[in-house]
Design a protein around this motif. Sequence first.
Motif, short mmCIF file in Angstrom:
data_model
loop_
_atom_site.label_atom_id
_atom_site.label_comp_id
_atom_site.label_asym_id
_atom_site.label_seq_id
_atom_site.Cartn_x
_atom_site.Cartn_y
_atom_site.Cartn_z
N ILE A 83 12.59 4.31 -8.90
CA ILE A 83 11.28 3.71 -9.11
C ILE A 83 10.37 4.77 -9.71
O ILE A 83 10.22 5.87 -9.16
CB ILE A 83 10.69 3.18 -7.80
CG1 ILE A 83 11.63 2.16 -7.17
CG2 ILE A 83 9.32 2.55 -8.05
CD1 ILE A 83 11.22 1.72 -5.78
N THR A 84 9.75 4.47 -10.85
CA THR A 84 8.92 5.44 -11.54
C THR A 84 7.73 4.75 -12.19
O THR A 84 7.49 3.56 -11.95
CB THR A 84 9.76 6.23 -12.57
OG1 THR A 84 8.99 7.31 -13.11
CG2 THR A 84 10.24 5.32 -13.70
N THR A 85 6.98 5.49 -13.00
CA THR A 85 5.78 4.95 -13.63
C THR A 85 5.88 5.02 -15.15
O THR A 85 6.68 5.78 -15.70
CB THR A 85 4.53 5.73 -13.20
OG1 THR A 85 4.63 7.08 -13.68
CG2 THR A 85 4.40 5.75 -11.68
N GLY A 86 5.03 4.25 -15.80
CA GLY A 86 4.99 4.29 -17.25
C GLY A 86 4.65 5.67 -17.79
O GLY A 86 5.19 6.09 -18.82
N PRO A 128 0.80 -1.24 0.00
CA PRO A 128 0.00 0.00 0.00
C PRO A 128 0.83 1.28 0.00
O PRO A 128 0.29 2.36 -0.22
CB PRO A 128 -0.81 -0.11 1.31
CG PRO A 128 -0.78 -1.54 1.67
CD PRO A 128 0.50 -2.09 1.15
N SER A 129 2.14 1.18 0.26
CA SER A 129 2.95 2.39 0.35
C SER A 129 3.56 2.82 -0.98
O SER A 129 4.15 3.90 -1.08
CB SER A 129 4.10 2.17 1.36
OG SER A 129 5.04 1.23 0.86
N LEU A 130 3.45 1.99 -2.02
CA LEU A 130 4.22 2.23 -3.24
C LEU A 130 3.31 2.36 -4.45
O LEU A 130 2.72 1.39 -4.90
CB LEU A 130 5.21 1.07 -3.44
CG LEU A 130 6.23 1.21 -4.56
CD1 LEU A 130 7.10 2.44 -4.35
CD2 LEU A 130 7.09 -0.04 -4.64
N TYR A 131 3.19 3.59 -4.98
CA TYR A 131 2.35 3.87 -6.14
C TYR A 131 0.98 3.21 -6.02
O TYR A 131 0.50 2.52 -6.92
CB TYR A 131 3.05 3.44 -7.44
CG TYR A 131 4.13 4.39 -7.85
CD1 TYR A 131 3.82 5.71 -8.22
CD2 TYR A 131 5.46 4.02 -7.85
CE1 TYR A 131 4.81 6.61 -8.57
CE2 TYR A 131 6.46 4.91 -8.21
CZ TYR A 131 6.13 6.20 -8.56
OH TYR A 131 7.11 7.09 -8.91
N ARG A 170 19.47 2.40 -13.48
CA ARG A 170 18.48 1.33 -13.35
C ARG A 170 17.14 1.92 -12.94
O ARG A 170 17.07 2.77 -12.05
CB ARG A 170 18.92 0.30 -12.31
CG ARG A 170 19.84 -0.76 -12.87
CD ARG A 170 19.80 -2.03 -12.05
NE ARG A 170 20.62 -3.05 -12.69
CZ ARG A 170 20.65 -4.33 -12.33
NH1 ARG A 170 19.91 -4.75 -11.31
NH2 ARG A 170 21.40 -5.20 -12.97
N LEU A 171 16.09 1.44 -13.60
CA LEU A 171 14.74 1.91 -13.32
C LEU A 171 13.82 0.73 -13.06
O LEU A 171 13.88 -0.28 -13.77
CB LEU A 171 14.16 2.68 -14.53
CG LEU A 171 14.98 3.78 -15.19
CD1 LEU A 171 14.22 4.30 -16.41
CD2 LEU A 171 15.25 4.89 -14.20
N VAL A 172 12.96 0.87 -12.06
CA VAL A 172 11.81 -0.02 -11.91
C VAL A 172 10.61 0.78 -12.40
O VAL A 172 10.37 1.90 -11.96
CB VAL A 172 11.59 -0.43 -10.44
CG1 VAL A 172 10.27 -1.18 -10.30
CG2 VAL A 172 12.74 -1.28 -9.95
N VAL A 173 9.86 0.21 -13.34
CA VAL A 173 8.72 0.92 -13.93
C VAL A 173 7.44 0.18 -13.58
O VAL A 173 7.29 -1.01 -13.87
CB VAL A 173 8.87 1.05 -15.46
CG1 VAL A 173 7.72 1.88 -16.03
CG2 VAL A 173 10.21 1.70 -15.81
#
Length: 249
Positions: free
Chosen positions: A160-163, A110-113, A177-180
């Motif tokens: 950490i980012t979004t599309g 619940p804490s992440l995006y 490095r990215l987590v999408v």
Amino acid sequence: MIELALIGIGTGSPGHLTREGIAAMANADLILIPAKGEDKADLAELRLALCRDALVSPPPLAIFDMPQRGAANGYRQGVEEWHDAIAARWEQVIRDHGAMRPALLVWGDPSLYDSTLRIAGRVAHRLPMRVKVIPGITAIQALCAAHTIPLNAVAAPVLITTGRQIRDHGWPGTAERLVVMLDGECSFRHLDPQGVHIWWGAFLGMPNQILISGPLSEVADRIHETRATARAEHGWIMDIYLLDRCPSP
């Protein structure tokens, strides 16, 4: 005082439930099950199955229809109005059942995006309520475990980012490095694929898990086609990916 438990359930696998999460489910006097339409009926069924599998005697389960998000007033305003509507729906369900220990099963963490905490905050303004979060396995953990890779390179940060951010602004700054997350459009197709490696996964930890990895220039089209096929088959898809921008030789 009502105590709402937000219980992380990972990406839907029963194995992603922690002992603390199972204990919180057993302690609840009502579990809220949101339904998102016939094309996403599997999402509600997965939550119901988790309750059946994890608990000997599940508490009452309240299935309710989720409001639809509008876009007439722009994205941000549409999200705010949508969250207000969801909060009102939660409040009504809790009141109707007279629940003092309601619980909601939350995908990922619940804490992440995720807006579950923001919606819960709205409900807490209307009811005498406190919120407790029981974290589960995050989608990021599940992705790295499925591909048997570490999240970060040696002594290196991860962003950490979004599309949406990738689509609108490209590769962010000097990050390597990215987590999408939350990418319904395969936004990696907007990036220069030269020197980029991708690890992609969908339905992580579940029987229908799908994994694809490799140079972005070679696998981007396959991921896009695989994702579209899987979403059409199931009516929904939950996926996430990690990108690494290797230095040019």
